[in-house]
Design a protein around this motif. Structure first.
Motif, PDB file in Angstrom:
ATOM      1  N   LEU A   1     -16.982   2.304 -17.557  1.00 53.93           N
ATOM      2  CA  LEU A   1     -15.676   1.895 -17.050  1.00 53.93           C
ATOM      3  C   LEU A   1     -15.072   2.983 -16.179  1.00 53.93           C
ATOM      4  O   LEU A   1     -14.794   4.081 -16.657  1.00 53.93           O
ATOM      5  CB  LEU A   1     -14.737   1.593 -18.225  1.00 53.93           C
ATOM      6  N   PRO A   2     -14.823   2.709 -14.888  1.00 55.64           N
ATOM      7  CA  PRO A   2     -14.198   3.716 -14.023  1.00 55.64           C
ATOM      8  C   PRO A   2     -12.676   3.752 -14.234  1.00 55.64           C
ATOM      9  O   PRO A   2     -12.016   2.706 -14.169  1.00 55.64           O
ATOM     10  CB  PRO A   2     -14.530   3.235 -12.609  1.00 55.64           C
ATOM     11  N   LEU A   3     -12.153   4.934 -14.488  1.00 54.31           N
ATOM     12  CA  LEU A   3     -10.713   5.170 -14.547  1.00 54.31           C
ATOM     13  C   LEU A   3     -10.378   5.986 -13.300  1.00 54.31           C
ATOM     14  O   LEU A   3     -10.727   7.162 -13.210  1.00 54.31           O
ATOM     15  CB  LEU A   3     -10.332   5.946 -15.814  1.00 54.31           C
ATOM     16  N   VAL A   4      -9.714   5.354 -12.337  1.00 47.37           N
ATOM     17  CA  VAL A   4      -9.589   5.938 -11.001  1.00 47.37           C
ATOM     18  C   VAL A   4      -8.135   6.155 -10.630  1.00 47.37           C
ATOM     19  O   VAL A   4      -7.306   5.247 -10.771  1.00 47.37           O
ATOM     20  CB  VAL A   4     -10.247   5.011  -9.949  1.00 47.37           C
ATOM     21  N   THR A   5      -7.803   7.366 -10.141  1.00 42.43           N
ATOM     22  CA  THR A   5      -6.484   7.589  -9.550  1.00 42.43           C
ATOM     23  C   THR A   5      -6.633   7.533  -8.032  1.00 42.43           C
ATOM     24  O   THR A   5      -7.551   8.114  -7.455  1.00 42.43           O
ATOM     25  CB  THR A   5      -5.869   8.944  -9.966  1.00 42.43           C
ATOM     26  N   LEU A   6      -5.708   6.816  -7.390  1.00 46.55           N
ATOM     27  CA  LEU A   6      -5.786   6.545  -5.957  1.00 46.55           C
ATOM     28  C   LEU A   6      -4.751   7.381  -5.202  1.00 46.55           C
ATOM     29  O   LEU A   6      -3.565   7.369  -5.532  1.00 46.55           O
ATOM     30  CB  LEU A   6      -5.533   5.063  -5.696  1.00 46.55           C
ATOM     31  N   ARG A   7      -5.215   8.092  -4.194  1.00 45.70           N
ATOM     32  CA  ARG A   7      -4.306   8.909  -3.388  1.00 45.70           C
ATOM     33  C   ARG A   7      -3.376   8.023  -2.567  1.00 45.70           C
ATOM     34  O   ARG A   7      -3.788   6.960  -2.082  1.00 45.70           O
ATOM     35  CB  ARG A   7      -5.094   9.819  -2.454  1.00 45.70           C
ATOM     36  N   PRO A   8      -2.121   8.439  -2.397  1.00 47.82           N
ATOM     37  CA  PRO A   8      -1.189   7.644  -1.580  1.00 47.82           C
ATOM     38  C   PRO A   8      -1.658   7.560  -0.130  1.00 47.82           C
ATOM     39  O   PRO A   8      -2.430   8.388   0.346  1.00 47.82           O
ATOM     40  CB  PRO A   8       0.122   8.449  -1.678  1.00 47.82           C
ATOM     41  N   ASN A   9      -1.185   6.529   0.551  1.00 48.72           N
ATOM     42  CA  ASN A   9      -1.485   6.309   1.972  1.00 48.72           C
ATOM     43  C   ASN A   9      -2.979   6.113   2.214  1.00 48.72           C
ATOM     44  O   ASN A   9      -3.509   6.516   3.250  1.00 48.72           O
ATOM     45  CB  ASN A   9      -0.960   7.467   2.830  1.00 48.72           C
ATOM     46  N   SER A  10      -3.661   5.493   1.250  1.00 46.63           N
ATOM     47  CA  SER A  10      -5.094   5.237   1.378  1.00 46.63           C
ATOM     48  C   SER A  10      -5.421   3.783   1.687  1.00 46.63           C
ATOM     49  O   SER A  10      -6.493   3.488   2.200  1.00 46.63           O
ATOM     50  CB  SER A  10      -5.822   5.635   0.078  1.00 46.63           C
ATOM     51  N   VAL A  11      -4.506   2.863   1.358  1.00 48.78           N
ATOM     52  CA  VAL A  11      -4.797   1.430   1.445  1.00 48.78           C
ATOM     53  C   VAL A  11      -3.829   0.739   2.395  1.00 48.78           C
ATOM     54  O   VAL A  11      -2.620   0.969   2.335  1.00 48.78           O
ATOM     55  CB  VAL A  11      -4.709   0.777   0.043  1.00 48.78           C
ATOM     56  N   ASP A  12      -4.364  -0.097   3.254  1.00 48.59           N
ATOM     57  CA  ASP A  12      -3.539  -0.929   4.129  1.00 48.59           C
ATOM     58  C   ASP A  12      -2.996  -2.095   3.308  1.00 48.59           C
ATOM     59  O   ASP A  12      -3.761  -2.971   2.897  1.00 48.59           O
ATOM     60  CB  ASP A  12      -4.376  -1.436   5.302  1.00 48.59           C
ATOM     61  N   THR A  13      -1.703  -2.114   3.049  1.00 50.19           N
ATOM     62  CA  THR A  13      -1.136  -3.139   2.174  1.00 50.19           C
ATOM     63  C   THR A  13      -1.160  -4.533   2.787  1.00 50.19           C
ATOM     64  O   THR A  13      -0.900  -5.516   2.095  1.00 50.19           O
ATOM     65  CB  THR A  13       0.313  -2.785   1.793  1.00 50.19           C
ATOM     66  N   ALA A  14      -1.496  -4.632   4.061  1.00 50.32           N
ATOM     67  CA  ALA A  14      -1.626  -5.953   4.685  1.00 50.32           C
ATOM     68  C   ALA A  14      -3.004  -6.565   4.443  1.00 50.32           C
ATOM     69  O   ALA A  14      -3.250  -7.723   4.784  1.00 50.32           O
ATOM     70  CB  ALA A  14      -1.367  -5.855   6.184  1.00 50.32           C
ATOM     71  N   ALA A  15      -3.909  -5.788   3.832  1.00 51.27           N
ATOM     72  CA  ALA A  15      -5.283  -6.257   3.649  1.00 51.27           C
ATOM     73  C   ALA A  15      -5.393  -7.384   2.638  1.00 51.27           C
ATOM     74  O   ALA A  15      -6.328  -8.176   2.683  1.00 51.27           O
ATOM     75  CB  ALA A  15      -6.174  -5.088   3.222  1.00 51.27           C
ATOM     76  N   ALA A  16      -4.451  -7.445   1.692  1.00 50.03           N
ATOM     77  CA  ALA A  16      -4.478  -8.506   0.674  1.00 50.03           C
ATOM     78  C   ALA A  16      -3.047  -8.851   0.303  1.00 50.03           C
ATOM     79  O   ALA A  16      -2.468  -8.248  -0.598  1.00 50.03           O
ATOM     80  CB  ALA A  16      -5.259  -8.060  -0.557  1.00 50.03           C
ATOM     81  N   PRO A  17      -2.433  -9.804   0.994  1.00 46.17           N
ATOM     82  CA  PRO A  17      -1.039 -10.175   0.713  1.00 46.17           C
ATOM     83  C   PRO A  17      -0.857 -10.631  -0.732  1.00 46.17           C
ATOM     84  O   PRO A  17      -1.805 -11.067  -1.388  1.00 46.17           O
ATOM     85  CB  PRO A  17      -0.790 -11.335   1.685  1.00 46.17           C
ATOM     86  N   ALA A  18       0.371 -10.513  -1.224  1.00 46.81           N
ATOM     87  CA  ALA A  18       0.682 -10.918  -2.599  1.00 46.81           C
ATOM     88  C   ALA A  18       0.331 -12.388  -2.811  1.00 46.81           C
ATOM     89  O   ALA A  18       0.541 -13.223  -1.945  1.00 46.81           O
ATOM     90  CB  ALA A  18       2.158 -10.679  -2.893  1.00 46.81           C
ATOM     91  N   ALA A  19      -0.253 -12.662  -3.985  1.00 40.36           N
ATOM     92  CA  ALA A  19      -0.617 -14.035  -4.348  1.00 40.36           C
ATOM     93  C   ALA A  19      -0.185 -14.268  -5.780  1.00 40.36           C
ATOM     94  O   ALA A  19      -0.380 -13.415  -6.636  1.00 40.36           O
ATOM     95  CB  ALA A  19      -2.124 -14.239  -4.199  1.00 40.36           C
TER      96      ALA A  19
END
Length: 334
Positions: free
Chosen positions: A161-179
């Motif tokens: 099981l990967p437990l991952v911390t994600l650095r800020p400003n890494s993901v384009d929030t438009a890539a997967a709109p809220a559903a």
């Protein structure tokens, strides 16, 4: 169609009358991508340390959460052990393939504690791995992160099981709109969690400047400022930037330790990073190596910072910065 995974996101949003905070928006976007939302996937879970309520569940349901896990009581004054207990219960109940959390000091500590508990659980030990400071998790759950002060981009695969911390400003929030998701709420009562409690909390003075880890522009001060913050603050205000610093600056007491960037401080990934009076030692480079554009100001033409800077200015920051501020203000007025 890509594989859909069960993803659990540990969120830190506290204002449920607004949108998720910037860090949570990125985490939830990546989670929606890996949970296959929009492709029939409904495998997104959210763990929040805010007290359970229908409002909290509905808030995350709008972000695609099928399950929402929360404490039945307030954990405002609880010690870290209570958060670990809650997280372990949520993980055991939800059975995720991936756990995501923000990359900050508290979350890194939390992930480490969770890993130890899961590996020695009375419910059966699990193979787990903690990966901190990632900037992506791909469709095969390969984790990408920078290593060796940003000299290399590594790919990590966890056998378990990967437990991952994600650095800020890494993901384009438009890539997967809220559903919309079902948002089924599961609340946990934590008996004995208050056997030891925090008795006093002193709130730090609030700043009108952006949060350092989330800021799109950072102005960082080094030993070269000599204790005079005037030019740094002027430039930060003109750019709408957060202020960062090196360890030498915080050790001298010129800025609070919460502003420290580097190996023993915070990591930032802004669009623009302005380095003022910083030599550019390896320890500092570790915390800002993924910045999109780096501008360095230093009167020493041989300073190591110029090796990593996109733009370099050899000059006295007390002369260069006031001129820059004047030009920025002139352009704003026009």
């Amino acid at each position: 169609m890509t594989t859909a995974y069960r993803v659990l996101v540990i969120c830190g949003t506290t204002d449920f009358n607004a949108e998720p905070n910037g860090v949570d928006r990125e985490l939830l976007t990546l989670a929606r991508l890996r949970a296959g939302l929009g492709q029939g996937g409904t495998q997104l879970g959210v763990l929040t340390f805010a007290q359970a309520s229908d409002g909290v569940a509905q808030f995350y349901a709008k972000q695609g959460a099928a399950r929402v896990f929360a404490p039945a009581q307030s954990l405002v004054d609880a010690l870290p052990a209570a958060h670990v207990n809650l997280a372990v219960q949520a993980i055991n109940d939800f059975g995720p393939d991936l756990v995501l959390a923000p990359h900050d000091t508290d979350s890194v500590e939390l992930m480490g504690r969770i890993a130890v508990r899961l590996a020695n659980s009375e419910l059966g030990s699990r193979s787990v791995g903690v990966v901190t400071g990632a900037h992506d998790v791909d469709e095969s759950l390969n984790i990408r992160k920078n290593v060796l002060a940003g000299e290399y981009d590594s790919t990590v695969r966890v056998q378990g099981l990967p437990l991952v911390t994600l650095r800020p400003n890494s993901v384009d929030t438009a890539a997967a709109p809220a559903a919309a998701g079902e948002g089924m709420l599961t609340s946990y009562t934590l008996p004995g969690y208050d056997a030891v409690r925090m008795t006093e909390v002193t709130e730090k003075p609030r700043s009108t400047r952006p949060n350092l880890e989330e800021a799109s522009i950072v102005v960082a001060a080094g030993r070269g400022i000599g204790g005079d913050l005037t030019p740094i603050e002027s430039l930060a205000d003109a750019l709408g930037a957060a202020i960062g610093s090196t360890r030498a600056v915080t050790d001298a007491g010129w800025l609070d330790h919460s502003t420290q960037i580097g190996q023993t401080g915070k990591s930032v990934s802004p669009e623009l990073y302005v380095s003022a009076g910083i030599s550019g030692a390896l320890q500092q480079k570790v915390g800002m190596d993924t910045s999109k554009t780096i501008v360095a100001i230093n009167k020493d033409a041989d300073a190591p910072v110029f090796e990593i800077a996109d733009f370099g200015i050899v000059g006295d920051l007390f002369t260069v910065i006031p001129q820059a501020v004047q030009e920025i203000q002139r352009r704003k007025e026009n």
